[in-house]
Motif scaffolding. Sequence first.
Motif, PDB file in Angstrom:
ATOM      1  N   GLU A 114       0.846  -1.190   0.000  1.00  0.00           N
ATOM      2  CA  GLU A 114       0.000   0.000   0.000  1.00  0.00           C
ATOM      3  C   GLU A 114       0.885   1.245   0.000  1.00  0.00           C
ATOM      4  O   GLU A 114       1.895   1.303   0.711  1.00  0.00           O
ATOM      5  CB  GLU A 114      -0.926   0.014   1.215  1.00  0.00           C
ATOM      6  N   THR A 115       0.500   2.248  -0.782  1.00  0.00           N
ATOM      7  CA  THR A 115       1.349   3.415  -0.983  1.00  0.00           C
ATOM      8  C   THR A 115       0.534   4.698  -0.907  1.00  0.00           C
ATOM      9  O   THR A 115      -0.694   4.675  -0.938  1.00  0.00           O
ATOM     10  CB  THR A 115       2.029   3.353  -2.359  1.00  0.00           C
ATOM     11  N   ASN A 121       6.553  15.171  -4.461  1.00  0.00           N
ATOM     12  CA  ASN A 121       6.667  14.436  -5.728  1.00  0.00           C
ATOM     13  C   ASN A 121       7.196  13.019  -5.583  1.00  0.00           C
ATOM     14  O   ASN A 121       7.749  12.462  -6.525  1.00  0.00           O
ATOM     15  CB  ASN A 121       7.551  15.205  -6.724  1.00  0.00           C
ATOM     16  N   ASP A 122       7.027  12.434  -4.387  1.00  0.00           N
ATOM     17  CA  ASP A 122       7.477  11.068  -4.166  1.00  0.00           C
ATOM     18  C   ASP A 122       6.282  10.155  -3.934  1.00  0.00           C
ATOM     19  O   ASP A 122       5.227  10.577  -3.457  1.00  0.00           O
ATOM     20  CB  ASP A 122       8.383  10.985  -2.929  1.00  0.00           C
ATOM     21  N   ILE A 123       6.457   8.876  -4.257  1.00  0.00           N
ATOM     22  CA  ILE A 123       5.516   7.848  -3.833  1.00  0.00           C
ATOM     23  C   ILE A 123       6.197   7.094  -2.695  1.00  0.00           C
ATOM     24  O   ILE A 123       7.343   6.653  -2.829  1.00  0.00           O
ATOM     25  CB  ILE A 123       5.159   6.886  -4.980  1.00  0.00           C
ATOM     26  N   ILE A 124       5.508   6.967  -1.585  1.00  0.00           N
ATOM     27  CA  ILE A 124       6.107   6.387  -0.389  1.00  0.00           C
ATOM     28  C   ILE A 124       5.227   5.255   0.149  1.00  0.00           C
ATOM     29  O   ILE A 124       4.045   5.146  -0.180  1.00  0.00           O
ATOM     30  CB  ILE A 124       6.323   7.458   0.708  1.00  0.00           C
ATOM     31  N   LYS A 126       3.330   3.147   3.293  1.00  0.00           N
ATOM     32  CA  LYS A 126       2.485   3.633   4.390  1.00  0.00           C
ATOM     33  C   LYS A 126       3.305   3.997   5.622  1.00  0.00           C
ATOM     34  O   LYS A 126       2.858   4.767   6.476  1.00  0.00           O
ATOM     35  CB  LYS A 126       1.420   2.593   4.747  1.00  0.00           C
ATOM     36  N   ASP A 127       4.530   3.458   5.710  1.00  0.00           N
ATOM     37  CA  ASP A 127       5.431   3.784   6.821  1.00  0.00           C
ATOM     38  C   ASP A 127       6.340   4.969   6.519  1.00  0.00           C
ATOM     39  O   ASP A 127       7.204   5.313   7.319  1.00  0.00           O
ATOM     40  CB  ASP A 127       6.284   2.566   7.189  1.00  0.00           C
ATOM     41  N   GLY A 128       6.170   5.568   5.337  1.00  0.00           N
ATOM     42  CA  GLY A 128       6.908   6.783   5.024  1.00  0.00           C
ATOM     43  C   GLY A 128       8.234   6.602   4.327  1.00  0.00           C
ATOM     44  O   GLY A 128       9.020   7.550   4.231  1.00  0.00           O
ATOM     45  N   PHE A 129       8.503   5.409   3.800  1.00  0.00           N
ATOM     46  CA  PHE A 129       9.757   5.181   3.086  1.00  0.00           C
ATOM     47  C   PHE A 129       9.563   5.444   1.589  1.00  0.00           C
ATOM     48  O   PHE A 129       8.618   4.942   0.972  1.00  0.00           O
ATOM     49  CB  PHE A 129      10.265   3.760   3.304  1.00  0.00           C
ATOM     50  N   LYS A 130      10.468   6.192   1.019  1.00  0.00           N
ATOM     51  CA  LYS A 130      10.387   6.530  -0.401  1.00  0.00           C
ATOM     52  C   LYS A 130      10.918   5.381  -1.255  1.00  0.00           C
ATOM     53  O   LYS A 130      11.982   4.832  -0.996  1.00  0.00           O
ATOM     54  CB  LYS A 130      11.203   7.794  -0.681  1.00  0.00           C
ATOM     55  N   PHE A 131      10.167   5.021  -2.288  1.00  0.00           N
ATOM     56  CA  PHE A 131      10.658   4.053  -3.266  1.00  0.00           C
ATOM     57  C   PHE A 131      10.479   4.567  -4.693  1.00  0.00           C
ATOM     58  O   PHE A 131      10.893   3.911  -5.645  1.00  0.00           O
ATOM     59  CB  PHE A 131       9.945   2.700  -3.112  1.00  0.00           C
ATOM     60  N   SER A 132       9.871   5.753  -4.824  1.00  0.00           N
ATOM     61  CA  SER A 132       9.642   6.316  -6.156  1.00  0.00           C
ATOM     62  C   SER A 132       9.712   7.826  -6.102  1.00  0.00           C
ATOM     63  O   SER A 132       9.026   8.456  -5.295  1.00  0.00           O
ATOM     64  CB  SER A 132       8.264   5.880  -6.683  1.00  0.00           C
ATOM     65  N   GLY A 133      10.551   8.400  -6.967  1.00  0.00           N
ATOM     66  CA  GLY A 133      10.612   9.847  -7.134  1.00  0.00           C
ATOM     67  C   GLY A 133      10.092  10.221  -8.505  1.00  0.00           C
ATOM     68  O   GLY A 133      10.267   9.469  -9.468  1.00  0.00           O
ATOM     69  N   ASN A 134       9.452  11.372  -8.616  1.00  0.00           N
ATOM     70  CA  ASN A 134       8.838  11.784  -9.871  1.00  0.00           C
ATOM     71  C   ASN A 134       9.262  13.191 -10.260  1.00  0.00           C
ATOM     72  O   ASN A 134       9.557  14.024  -9.397  1.00  0.00           O
ATOM     73  CB  ASN A 134       7.317  11.745  -9.755  1.00  0.00           C
ATOM     74  N   ALA A 135       9.286  13.441 -11.557  1.00  0.00           N
ATOM     75  CA  ALA A 135       9.578  14.772 -12.081  1.00  0.00           C
ATOM     76  C   ALA A 135       8.661  15.022 -13.273  1.00  0.00           C
ATOM     77  O   ALA A 135       8.084  14.080 -13.837  1.00  0.00           O
ATOM     78  CB  ALA A 135      11.050  14.886 -12.491  1.00  0.00           C
ATOM     79  N   PHE A 136       8.555  16.302 -13.671  1.00  0.00           N
ATOM     80  CA  PHE A 136       7.509  16.686 -14.610  1.00  0.00           C
ATOM     81  C   PHE A 136       8.013  17.739 -15.594  1.00  0.00           C
ATOM     82  O   PHE A 136       8.915  18.515 -15.289  1.00  0.00           O
ATOM     83  CB  PHE A 136       6.307  17.258 -13.846  1.00  0.00           C
ATOM     84  N   SER A 137       7.375  17.760 -16.783  1.00  0.00           N
ATOM     85  CA  SER A 137       7.606  18.844 -17.736  1.00  0.00           C
ATOM     86  C   SER A 137       6.350  19.008 -18.569  1.00  0.00           C
ATOM     87  O   SER A 137       5.550  18.078 -18.720  1.00  0.00           O
ATOM     88  CB  SER A 137       8.816  18.552 -18.626  1.00  0.00           C
ATOM     89  N   ASN A 138       6.193  20.193 -19.130  1.00  0.00           N
ATOM     90  CA  ASN A 138       5.003  20.501 -19.917  1.00  0.00           C
ATOM     91  C   ASN A 138       5.341  21.363 -21.116  1.00  0.00           C
ATOM     92  O   ASN A 138       6.132  22.307 -21.020  1.00  0.00           O
ATOM     93  CB  ASN A 138       3.978  21.256 -19.061  1.00  0.00           C
TER      94      ASN A 138
END
Length: 331
Positions: A114-115, A121-124, A126-138
């Motif tokens: 569960e996340t 901009n991170d997906i973490i 439920k215990d608050g550990f980051k396993f995914s970072g995200n970045a964006f452009s338009n």
Amino acid sequence: MSNYFIQTYTWNPWHNLAVEKYLSTRIKKGDVIFYLWQNDRTVVIGRNQNAIRECRARLLEEEGGCLARRTTGGGAVYHDLGNLCFTFLASPEVYNLEKQLKVVQAACRKFGVETRFSGRNDIITKDGFKFSGNAFSNTSQCSIQHGTLMVDVDVSQLGRYLTPSREKMKAKGVKSVQSRVCNLKELNTEVTTDAMRQALKESFEELYGSFEELDEKLLDNPLVKETYDLYSSWEWKFGKSPECETSYSRRFDWGEVEVCLKLNAMHISGITVFSDMLDVELPGLLEQLLAGRRYDMADIDFKKDLPLCSEEQKEKLQDVVKWLADPLRND
């Protein structure tokens, strides 16, 4: 309106980022492309980051790794084959960050993980550990979200490559923010990058409906090659780094040397040398030799570029240049 899916099995970051750029040019009104890719032994820095502040770039390259600069913002990240990258490319009117994140979350849920999406901009977990970072452009044609998924990354390498060398530096680039991280495999041993690829593909179809899978052969084209050449160039990787100042010191058998550098586009725009050596001319000779040179010293030819001086002074100049060019000089 069309949905597309494509994945590559080429581990080169310059190629994979060039593919992303190419795919962005294919977006038409209503289109969404979901793209999966992986890099091996790579540090990827944000568009406005300073390469030497964020990682031991020369050590990375000496050990067979790659430095890549993406076109989006954000911080520096380490990739190996235990990491899986994803990109959503969409026409602006159908770009939906919440829906895109649900694809990733649904894929993780297939493994009982569960996340949630954090405010930075991170997906973490439920215990608050980051396993995914995200970045964006338009752009007016295409909006992009791309991110990482730490499945089974060798985290010991994060400190080896991402921790900057112990250098006294003032820089204008954006500094990365350190976070607590974890691998998804720690939460479920059945998670692999191949299994996650399949889970993401299934989740994309579940949320977006049917899609056309693009043939990887379409990526063999002049635009991808041209962008690859740009992204792999020293000018893109290092020359885009913001202005900064740094200094190094070392004691040689013949005296202590402190070299203070001002860098602009990773070329030495200013230099001051301090030393307790008996030879009062050598600091000036060193300043003369290094002014305007590349930070990695790769453009110095000892046979052609050494100033007029004694053989003993030439040996000392070469000692200093070789030290400055050593990726392990401060480790």
